[in-house]
Scaffold this active site. Structure first.
Site, mmCIF file in Angstrom:
data_model
loop_
_atom_site.group_PDB
_atom_site.id
_atom_site.type_symbol
_atom_site.label_atom_id
_atom_site.label_comp_id
_atom_site.label_asym_id
_atom_site.label_seq_id
_atom_site.Cartn_x
_atom_site.Cartn_y
_atom_site.Cartn_z
ATOM 1 C CG ASP A 177 -1.870 1.175 1.182
ATOM 2 O OD1 ASP A 177 -1.440 2.293 0.843
ATOM 3 O OD2 ASP A 177 -3.052 0.979 1.456
ATOM 4 C CG HIS A 178 1.544 4.225 -3.240
ATOM 5 N ND1 HIS A 178 0.299 3.900 -3.705
ATOM 6 C CD2 HIS A 178 1.667 5.569 -3.415
ATOM 7 C CE1 HIS A 178 -0.301 5.008 -4.135
ATOM 8 N NE2 HIS A 178 0.505 6.029 -3.976
ATOM 9 C CG HIS A 240 -4.189 4.403 -0.940
ATOM 10 N ND1 HIS A 240 -3.277 3.390 -0.840
ATOM 11 C CD2 HIS A 240 -4.322 4.647 -2.264
ATOM 12 C CE1 HIS A 240 -2.864 3.040 -2.058
ATOM 13 N NE2 HIS A 240 -3.491 3.785 -2.937
HETATM 14 C C1 BG6 Z 1 -3.276 4.488 -6.540
HETATM 15 C C2 BG6 Z 1 -4.640 4.544 -7.162
HETATM 16 O O1 BG6 Z 1 -3.200 3.453 -5.608
HETATM 17 O O2 BG6 Z 1 -3.040 5.724 -5.881
HETATM 18 C C3 BG6 Z 1 -4.734 5.694 -8.133
HETATM 19 O O3 BG6 Z 1 -4.878 3.324 -7.848
HETATM 20 C C4 BG6 Z 1 -4.368 6.990 -7.450
HETATM 21 O O4 BG6 Z 1 -6.046 5.788 -8.665
HETATM 22 C C5 BG6 Z 1 -3.038 6.852 -6.735
HETATM 23 O O5 BG6 Z 1 -4.285 8.002 -8.429
HETATM 24 C C6 BG6 Z 1 -2.752 8.085 -5.889
HETATM 25 O O6 BG6 Z 1 -1.465 8.007 -5.362
HETATM 26 P P1 BG6 Z 1 -0.668 9.314 -4.951
HETATM 27 O O7 BG6 Z 1 0.591 8.787 -4.363
HETATM 28 O O8 BG6 Z 1 -0.456 10.094 -6.202
HETATM 29 O O9 BG6 Z 1 -1.539 10.027 -3.981
#
Ligand code: BG6
Ligand code: NDP
Length: 484
Positions: A177-178, A240
């Site tokens: 989960d980045h 997230h």
């Molecule tokens: C991803 C989603 O996990 O996270 C995308 O699949 C989203 O839809 C993205 O745009 C958002 O990541 P960040 O790091 O740009 O907030």
């Protein structure tokens, strides 16, 4: 203040889907940055694997282009770039077939950490695990990194956990989960558990409510196919925003180790009440100024998938009973701005009288784009005009407080891949956590499916549908403005 970079042990990393969008935009540039930082050294092999015909030189060219596109200064680091590219290899492999597997087994060495990054479509996760096993690549040294989405509901997530568990121990599975790799998200734990200041107030006695906003200015882009089957609830909320909620609401773990942290997060998810249908608002963006509508962008004129969702969640435990958590996320909103705001209650009695107005302390944790923390405090308005109160921010934007170099944080993917190599699972989701989060999300989705309501239209560049504002207005509260 210079941060320490501790090199990781030499490793072999295979990126399944090594020619895909994620590898191109995040994984390869991220690895390069870690190489430049001195974190990757020694005899390391990074192998791109996909079906497309390409040789190792072709892959090095592909990676060089990807790195230059993501990091404009890469061209000035020519020596580093050449050394990094020399670590790269490419193998033609089909996750669904037998091609390439012997070559892959030959190229990845068994006397070192071996990590396999599943950066492919989720339907390939199971077959990849199976084939790694068949070809003798699933030994105790192996780690697998599994991209999102991890299932699309409880049933599919359980099944995926079952398939992976046939060949890998939980300690070998790194579910990405980045958001957990983002600097400020980790800082959340440091703020809470590294300071005496906040924790005594961190409960329903002092906190009126908590708002979590993850707003994006972009639309669904080229991922319309996937997105239209997922929607904001599955794409962002279940993972997230849920992780952010857990880190805000959890009890202090006894130690900062993977299972202590994940046990506490799990307890939060289990304490979540089902969300009442009236407490959920879904939206879908309309086109404007030449920018296509959601339906146009995903090529589905009847789509009822939401690109925005807002809801009111309740954590039913001793700490949080009575404090609502308002969560919202959406695409094509006013700005790219994500933050968590902890809104404290009013002082129990104002000695300054009615005319001093109502003032509240708000602790804002800004996730992006300008990472930092802001504490809103009330002071006397300067000047001779009597005791008038005014709110001012104690602002700690990290770039200003730490200096631009210190605040040049590694991208989430960089950090998480290094954690995989280090064998640290703290910032990865455990199987039971993912399942519980789906159990909660499934009920929310079932609620709107049962009612059969369509998402409400909202204008590109807005804060989402008006009903989302009402979600808070009816409780006598209001969302904070979406601003970077
Ligand atoms: C991803 C989603 O996990 O996270 C995308 O699949 C989203 O839809 C993205 O745009 C958002 O990541 P960040 O790091 O740009 O907030
Ligand atoms: P892409 O469609 O861009 O790339 C898919 C990759 O998989 C290509 O390298 C493709 O190469 C390879 N591939 C496809 N079929 C096979 C097969 N049978 N065997 C071996 N390799 C195969 O996908 P993304 O990079 O966008 O996404 C990858 C994963 O990351 C997905 O799970 C996605 O949900 C997740 N993700 C992506 C994000 C993004 O921003 N892109 C953000 C968050 C998560 P070839 O066709 O040559 O085999």
């Amino acid at each position: 203040m210079v941060s320490r970079v501790i090199p990781v042990d030499p490793f072999d990393l295979v990126i399944f889907g090594g020619t895909g969008d994620l590898a191109r935009r995040k994984i390869l540039p991220g690895l390069f940055r870690r190489y430049c930082a001195g974190q990757i050294e020694g005899d390391v092999r990074i192998t791109g694997a996909a079906r497309g015909e390409m040789d190792t030189q072709g892959y090095r060219d592909f990676a060089a282009e990807a790195i230059m596109a993501s990091d404009q200064s890469a061209g000035t680091k020519k020596a580093h770039l050449d050394e990094f590219l020399a670590m790269l290899h490419y193998v033609v492999v089909d996750a669904m077939g037998d091609d390439g597997w012997e070559e892959l087994a030959r190229i990845t060495r068994s006397d070192r950490i071996r990590a396999f990054y599943f950066s492919v479509a989720p339907r390939l996760f199971g077959p990849l695990a199976e084939r790694l096993h068949q070809h003798g690549l699933a030994d105790g040294q192996t780690r697998i990194v599994v991209e999102k989405p991890f299932g699309r509901d409880l049933k599919t997530a359980r099944e995926l956990n079952r398939v992976l568990a046939e060949h890998f121990d939980e300690s070998q599975i790194y579910r990405i989960d980045h958001y957990l790799g983002k600097e400020t998200v980790q800082n959340l734990m440091a703020i809470r558990f590294g300071n005496m200041l906040f924790e005594p107030l961190w409960n329903s006695q002092y906190v009126d409510h908590i708002q979590i906003t993850v707003a994006e200015a972009v639309g669904v882009g080229g991922r319309g196919d996937y997105y239209d089957r997922a929607g904001a609830m599955r794409d962002m909320m279940q993972n997230h925003l849920m992780q952010l909620l857990c880190l805000i609401a959890m009890e202090p773990p006894a130690k900062f180790n993977p299972d202590s942290v994940r046990d506490e997060k799990l307890k939060v998810i289990r304490a979540l009440d089902p969300v009442a249908p009236d407490d959920v608002v879904r939206g879908q963006y309309e086109g404007s100024g030449g920018r296509p509508s959601y339906r146009n962008q995903v090529g589905n004129r009847d789509s009822t998938t939401e690109s925005f969702v807002a809801l009111r969640a309740r954590v039913s435990n001793w700490r949080w009973a009575g404090t609502p958590f308002y969560l919202r996320t959406g695409k094509r909103l006013k700005e790219r701005a994500s933050e968590i705001a902890v809104v404290f209650k009013d002082a129990p009695h104002s000695i300054f009288g009615e005319e001093a107005g109502r003032h509240r302390n708000i602790l804002t944790i800004k996730l992006q784009p300008n990472e930092g923390i802001e504490l809103g405090v009330t002071i006397k308005e300067p000047g001779p005009g009597g005791m008038r109160l005014v709110d001012v921010p104690l602002d700690m934007t990290f770039a200003e407080a730490l200096g631009p170099e210190e605040a040049d944080f590694p991208d989430a993917y960089e950090r998480l891949i290094m954690d995989v190599i280090r064998g640290n699972q703290t910032l990865f989701m455990r199987g039971d956590e993912v399942e519980e989060a789906w159990a909660w999300a499934d009920e929310v989705i079932a609620g709107w499916e049962k009612r059969g309501d369509d998402p409400l239209p909202y204008a590109t560049g807005s804060a989402g549908p008006d009903d989302a504002l009402m979600l808070m207005h009816r409780d006598g509260r209001r969302w904070r403005e979406i601003k970077a």
